[in-house]
Design an enzyme around this catalytic site. Sequence first.
Site, PDB file in Angstrom:
ATOM      1  N   LYS A  19       0.871  -1.080   0.139  1.00  0.00           N
ATOM      2  CA  LYS A  19      -0.003   0.174  -0.027  1.00  0.00           C
ATOM      3  C   LYS A  19       0.906   1.215  -0.070  1.00  0.00           C
ATOM      4  O   LYS A  19       2.038   1.406   0.408  1.00  0.00           O
ATOM      5  CB  LYS A  19      -1.035  -0.028   1.264  1.00  0.00           C
ATOM      6  CG  LYS A  19      -0.282   0.145   2.624  1.00  0.00           C
ATOM      7  CD  LYS A  19       0.174   1.382   3.053  1.00  0.00           C
ATOM      8  CE  LYS A  19       0.641   1.091   4.416  1.00  0.00           C
ATOM      9  NZ  LYS A  19       1.750   2.513   5.180  1.00  0.00           N
ATOM     10  N   PRO A 102       9.954  -4.246   1.146  1.00  0.00           N
ATOM     11  CA  PRO A 102      10.858  -3.924   2.176  1.00  0.00           C
ATOM     12  C   PRO A 102      10.385  -3.982   3.607  1.00  0.00           C
ATOM     13  O   PRO A 102       9.459  -3.312   3.820  1.00  0.00           O
ATOM     14  CB  PRO A 102      11.731  -2.824   1.489  1.00  0.00           C
ATOM     15  CG  PRO A 102      11.155  -2.393   0.431  1.00  0.00           C
ATOM     16  CD  PRO A 102       9.833  -3.108   0.282  1.00  0.00           C
ATOM     17  N   GLN A 103      11.014  -4.565   4.539  1.00  0.00           N
ATOM     18  CA  GLN A 103      10.735  -4.424   5.959  1.00  0.00           C
ATOM     19  C   GLN A 103      11.142  -2.880   6.479  1.00  0.00           C
ATOM     20  O   GLN A 103      12.172  -2.284   6.023  1.00  0.00           O
ATOM     21  CB  GLN A 103      11.539  -5.285   6.721  1.00  0.00           C
ATOM     22  CG  GLN A 103      10.829  -6.640   6.585  1.00  0.00           C
ATOM     23  CD  GLN A 103      11.791  -7.750   7.248  1.00  0.00           C
ATOM     24  OE1 GLN A 103      12.833  -8.186   6.989  1.00  0.00           O
ATOM     25  NE2 GLN A 103      11.436  -7.728   8.526  1.00  0.00           N
ATOM     26  N   LEU A 107       5.190   0.467   3.473  1.00  0.00           N
ATOM     27  CA  LEU A 107       4.328  -0.046   2.575  1.00  0.00           C
ATOM     28  C   LEU A 107       3.461  -1.123   2.932  1.00  0.00           C
ATOM     29  O   LEU A 107       2.910  -1.799   2.323  1.00  0.00           O
ATOM     30  CB  LEU A 107       5.363  -0.587   1.279  1.00  0.00           C
ATOM     31  CG  LEU A 107       6.080   0.012   0.719  1.00  0.00           C
ATOM     32  CD1 LEU A 107       7.075  -0.279  -0.583  1.00  0.00           C
ATOM     33  CD2 LEU A 107       5.561   1.596   0.210  1.00  0.00           C
ATOM     34  N   GLY A 108       3.554  -1.386   4.290  1.00  0.00           N
ATOM     35  CA  GLY A 108       2.569  -2.344   4.997  1.00  0.00           C
ATOM     36  C   GLY A 108       2.694  -3.913   4.577  1.00  0.00           C
ATOM     37  O   GLY A 108       1.891  -4.634   4.727  1.00  0.00           O
ATOM     38  N   GLY A 109       3.895  -4.231   4.521  1.00  0.00           N
ATOM     39  CA  GLY A 109       4.130  -5.758   4.054  1.00  0.00           C
ATOM     40  C   GLY A 109       3.841  -6.481   5.315  1.00  0.00           C
ATOM     41  O   GLY A 109       2.958  -7.477   4.767  1.00  0.00           O
ATOM     42  N   GLY A 110       4.298  -6.401   6.464  1.00  0.00           N
ATOM     43  CA  GLY A 110       3.787  -7.250   7.401  1.00  0.00           C
ATOM     44  C   GLY A 110       2.314  -7.356   7.812  1.00  0.00           C
ATOM     45  O   GLY A 110       1.638  -8.456   7.963  1.00  0.00           O
ATOM     46  N   SER A 111       1.523  -6.148   7.784  1.00  0.00           N
ATOM     47  CA  SER A 111       0.176  -6.061   7.921  1.00  0.00           C
ATOM     48  C   SER A 111      -0.374  -6.738   6.879  1.00  0.00           C
ATOM     49  O   SER A 111      -1.540  -7.454   6.961  1.00  0.00           O
ATOM     50  CB  SER A 111      -0.325  -4.439   8.137  1.00  0.00           C
ATOM     51  OG  SER A 111       0.159  -4.176   9.181  1.00  0.00           O
ATOM     52  N   SER A 112       0.027  -6.446   5.431  1.00  0.00           N
ATOM     53  CA  SER A 112      -0.610  -7.349   4.392  1.00  0.00           C
ATOM     54  C   SER A 112      -0.596  -8.597   4.387  1.00  0.00           C
ATOM     55  O   SER A 112      -1.541  -9.319   4.282  1.00  0.00           O
ATOM     56  CB  SER A 112      -0.145  -6.675   3.138  1.00  0.00           C
ATOM     57  OG  SER A 112      -0.814  -7.049   1.766  1.00  0.00           O
ATOM     58  N   ASP A 144      -2.955  -1.140  10.450  1.00  0.00           N
ATOM     59  CA  ASP A 144      -2.977  -1.040   9.004  1.00  0.00           C
ATOM     60  C   ASP A 144      -3.698  -2.454   8.441  1.00  0.00           C
ATOM     61  O   ASP A 144      -3.975  -2.608   7.316  1.00  0.00           O
ATOM     62  CB  ASP A 144      -1.658  -1.101   8.476  1.00  0.00           C
ATOM     63  CG  ASP A 144      -1.130   0.380   8.529  1.00  0.00           C
ATOM     64  OD1 ASP A 144      -1.611   1.256   8.807  1.00  0.00           O
ATOM     65  OD2 ASP A 144       0.083   0.669   7.958  1.00  0.00           O
TER      66      ASP A 144
END
Length: 296
Positions: A19, A102-103, A107-112, A144
Amino acid sequence: MLPAGVDGEGWSAWPAPAKLNLSLRIVGRRADGYHLLQTVFRLLDWGDTVYLRARGDGRIVRVAGPDNLSADDDLSVRAARALQAASGCALGADIALDKRIPQGGGLGGGSSDAATVLRALNLLWGCALDEQCLARIGLALGADVPVFVHGRDALAEGVGEQLTPLVLPPAWYVVIWPGVAVPTAALFRAPELTRDAAPETIARLSCGAVCSNAFEPVVRSRYPAVAAALDWLGGLSAARLSGSGACIFAELADRASAERIARACPAPWKAWVAAGAERSPLLAALEDFGKVRSVG
């Protein structure tokens, strides 16, 4: 290329889109310390892939994931355990993450990843929990997560749990990662962070009249690599910070313009080109899986 350990039968692959925060304002702070936000979430057609396989023994096993993040701290694992607890399901799951987001990039990687686990395991395990219930489970994991559970562009208010769906115009984005991770919690504690912005109207936020990010001045002063990337991209287009950083982006009218900037991105930064996705690709994957299962 599949992550290590993803072999044999029973695996399914699920998108976990990134995101962007097209704008982010902090309009207050609750008595418990949580910040009150106004932010426009834009989903992208690019992100991680989550591989899942149901287990009969009730165990949640992360087969592949970030080396610098323990399984117990991984939001995808915590999401699976939370769904077990909420649904009473006795099944377990193998989880493997193909990480592209990227951590610490905003960009919300873990939440996604967590939202994808909730939605996909809800289907694979036959829990039959509705979207609102899954969003409530997700909120306990991170502010998120609900927007990814619902899978639509939205204005988020409150601590991120009050979502108003938005219809945003088509756009292409170049997203740049300047090679650093920015810890969100430290940014929220920053004494120089502006926490009393005046609330904006939904109309002005949704039409793009407001593009500021409250974290940008703080990140600029603390992370020279992000400041340099903002300056470089700002020389080519209007550059913005996503979330609390470290990734930055520019909105373009067409793919060719975004790809032209991405090709010029200086090393060692990384650049990606993605389209805005009014509807998460995860929703389409869930529907397709359901159709195949019903035919089978």
